[in-house]
Design an enzyme around this catalytic site. Structure first.
Site: not given
Length: 293
Positions: A81, A137
């Site tokens: 993440h 991301c």
């Protein structure tokens, strides 16, 4: 000359990365391989010492950076993440720091790009080269390296992306980001045919396996862009094609839905056609300098 690797990812991906980078193709599933040249932290690991918590990640980075010698090649890989938070130091052009999320980020906090730069970039000694592949991301400038390769007129050139030049102690640092800072990253099952892994990691592995570890950085970036475009079908804002999910996806909702939700809840940007990024602490010749991993 020695090569050392830290992989913060699932085991099969770490094994493939180690093999592709001409390191070691076999590792113990709970820690490093016999020679101690590879360390792996996995979120499915039962032993708490080998899960990607904030403290374990810091400890693995300290191991990676110790006893550097000229000619050493260091490789850091994170697949997980990523997010953004408001920049408080004033060095970010867009006003946001990029972050990676350890498994205990809710209690221990996110790892900010300033911290990764301080741990992985600043201590890099003369004659030592670091490659960091961050598949998350908002990972374009996740290590606060000042220069980013940008395509213009059919060629890549360096563009200054920071208000502050954060250099090394004489070494050279390259960071390969899954996407621009404003974008989210996708998963693909193309690597194994079943389990999902980061699409950018897949494209990196594919580029090195097909075109070798001695290709130039311009070649690597172009091949990764082509691979992602092919894998993602030239998708644009508003959704992901079949076979891809957001890298921030978890379970329950679809990966894309979770990815969008997590992106905005954690301070993320918009989802667009994913574009891989290469950054460096200096403006090396992208068309002459070779990977050498």
């Amino acid at each position: 000359m020695q090569t050392y690797v830290v992989c913060l990812s699932i085991l099969t991906l770490a094994l493939r990365l180690a093999s592709v980078s001409h390191k070691h193709s076999c590792m113990q599933p709970t820690s490093s391989n016999a020679s101690g040249a590879v360390q792996v932290l996995r979120d499915d690991q039962r032993n708490p010492d080998f899960t990607p918590t904030r403290s374990n990640i810091f400890r693995a980075i300290q191991w990676l950076m110790m006893d550097q010698r000229p000619g050493d090649s260091l490789f850091f890989h994170f697949s997980g993440h990523g997010s953004q938070k408001v920049d408080t130091s004033g060095d970010e052009l867009d006003g946001y720091d990029e972050t990676i999320l350890p498994t205990d980020y809710k209690s221990a906090g996110q790892i900010v790009d300033d911290e990764l730069n301080a741990m992985l970039v600043r201590p890099l000694q003369p004659g030592v080269v670091l490659h960091a592949l961050i598949d998350a991301c908002h990972s374009g400038t996740a290590m606060d390296l000042p220069y980013r390769a940008k395509a213009d007129g059919g060629r890549f050139h360096w563009k200054l992306k920071s208000r502050q030049i954060k250099g090394t102690s004489g070494g050279t640092a390259f960071q390969i980001g899954a996407c621009k800072d404003s974008q989210t990253a996708a998963d693909t099952n193309g690597l194994s045919g079943s389990a999902y892994t980061g699409a950018a990691t897949y494209s990196f592995i594919e580029a090195v396996e097909k075109y070798g570890a001695q290709q130039t950085y311009a070649s690597l970036l172009q091949h990764m862009m082509d691979s992602l475009h092919k894998r993602m079908g030239g998708s644009s804002a508003g959704g992901l094609p079949s076979g891809l999910t957001s890298l921030t996806g978890g379970g329950g909702l679809t990966g894309a839905a979770v990815g969008l939700m997590a992106s905005f809840l954690l301070g993320g940007g918009a989802m667009g056609a994913q574009v891989p990024v290469i950054c460096c602490d200096k403006q090396v010749d992208l068309y002459a300098t070779r990977l050498g991993i």
